[in-house]
Scaffold this motif. Sequence first.
Motif, PDB file in Angstrom:
ATOM      1  N   UNK A  83     -33.710 -25.819   9.733  1.00  0.00           N
ATOM      2  CA  UNK A  83     -34.262 -24.951  10.760  1.00  0.00           C
ATOM      3  C   UNK A  83     -35.361 -24.092  10.138  1.00  0.00           C
ATOM      4  N   UNK A  84     -36.192 -23.459  10.971  1.00  0.00           N
ATOM      5  CA  UNK A  84     -37.240 -22.596  10.408  1.00  0.00           C
ATOM      6  C   UNK A  84     -36.709 -21.513   9.472  1.00  0.00           C
ATOM      7  N   UNK A  85     -35.477 -21.058   9.696  1.00  0.00           N
ATOM      8  CA  UNK A  85     -34.948 -19.995   8.834  1.00  0.00           C
ATOM      9  C   UNK A  85     -34.650 -20.495   7.420  1.00  0.00           C
ATOM     10  N   UNK A  86     -34.601 -21.817   7.225  1.00  0.00           N
ATOM     11  CA  UNK A  86     -34.385 -22.353   5.880  1.00  0.00           C
ATOM     12  C   UNK A  86     -35.653 -22.312   5.034  1.00  0.00           C
ATOM     13  N   UNK A  87     -36.790 -22.110   5.681  1.00  0.00           N
ATOM     14  CA  UNK A  87     -38.044 -22.114   4.936  1.00  0.00           C
ATOM     15  C   UNK A  87     -38.214 -20.860   4.078  1.00  0.00           C
ATOM     16  N   UNK A  88     -37.715 -19.726   4.547  1.00  0.00           N
ATOM     17  CA  UNK A  88     -37.854 -18.502   3.757  1.00  0.00           C
ATOM     18  C   UNK A  88     -37.042 -18.577   2.456  1.00  0.00           C
ATOM     19  N   UNK A  89     -35.763 -19.001   2.484  1.00  0.00           N
ATOM     20  CA  UNK A  89     -35.070 -19.176   1.206  1.00  0.00           C
ATOM     21  C   UNK A  89     -35.778 -20.162   0.285  1.00  0.00           C
ATOM     22  N   UNK A  90     -36.391 -21.200   0.857  1.00  0.00           N
ATOM     23  CA  UNK A  90     -37.130 -22.155   0.022  1.00  0.00           C
ATOM     24  C   UNK A  90     -38.285 -21.461  -0.689  1.00  0.00           C
ATOM     25  N   UNK A  91     -38.974 -20.583   0.027  1.00  0.00           N
ATOM     26  CA  UNK A  91     -40.083 -19.835  -0.596  1.00  0.00           C
ATOM     27  C   UNK A  91     -39.569 -18.961  -1.747  1.00  0.00           C
ATOM     28  N   UNK A  92     -38.447 -18.285  -1.502  1.00  0.00           N
ATOM     29  CA  UNK A  92     -37.895 -17.397  -2.523  1.00  0.00           C
ATOM     30  C   UNK A  92     -37.458 -18.204  -3.746  1.00  0.00           C
ATOM     31  N   UNK A  93     -36.795 -19.319  -3.526  1.00  0.00           N
ATOM     32  CA  UNK A  93     -36.322 -20.142  -4.639  1.00  0.00           C
ATOM     33  C   UNK A  93     -37.497 -20.689  -5.437  1.00  0.00           C
ATOM     34  N   UNK A  94     -38.554 -21.101  -4.755  1.00  0.00           N
ATOM     35  CA  UNK A  94     -39.763 -21.576  -5.440  1.00  0.00           C
ATOM     36  C   UNK A  94     -40.321 -20.487  -6.351  1.00  0.00           C
ATOM     37  N   UNK A  95     -40.403 -19.273  -5.809  1.00  0.00           N
ATOM     38  CA  UNK A  95     -40.938 -18.159  -6.594  1.00  0.00           C
ATOM     39  C   UNK A  95     -40.062 -17.874  -7.813  1.00  0.00           C
TER      40      UNK A  95
END
Length: 223
Positions: A83-95
């Motif tokens: 879902x779109x809400x999974x994209x924010x954790x992905x950004x944080x994990x990438x960082x």
Amino acid sequence: MDKAGNREILEAIAQESNDWRKLAQPLAARYRTADTGSGAAFVSAVAQASVVAGHDVPDIRPGPGPIDVSLFSVDESGARWVTPKDLEPARVITRLAHEHGLTAAPEEVAQLEIALDTADETAAGPFWAALLTGDADNTVYDTVFDPTNRSPSVWFQRTDAHKTPRQRRHMDLWLAPEAAGPRIRAAVAAGGTVVDDSHSPSYTVLADPEGNRVCVCTAVDRD
């Protein structure tokens, strides 16, 4: 639950980060680290960031070299979606991965599913759920999911009832799009054959030297 379309997810990944790939259900990333300490610090940082943000801690699997991370949401029925809400954790994990000196290896992500032909998944589902997860109720729609995410999922491919013996099950190997072609060529060089590539790159059907089939799948060209 606000489910994102597959195309929407792929576009968001392409725009924001090259670390992640969409597999059957999850977004998946693999990171490599030169030492155990930085890997452990990364795992701890991801867990802490998830708690602070009020997100579920993602599935993180440290290994001798790689660290695998997967993200997905679970709706009220127990089904898994990105879902779109999974994209924010992905950004944080990438960082966090970059801050801890980890190297992304998105071409190495993979997910194995077992596909079973059946005319009645309500009959076959409880057996496979009980066998693989210990609970006959762990079937959602047409798929058995292990809540601990340790056993491969089993999805039921609808077919007509029949008595003639034929292969009733096959594996679906989900790969990053850039890894599918090389993996298929390697399998063919090792004695396999391409049975059907008319739906490539969505999926390509291979067979081993004895005729057992497997589908190599990617998230490309899926709505």
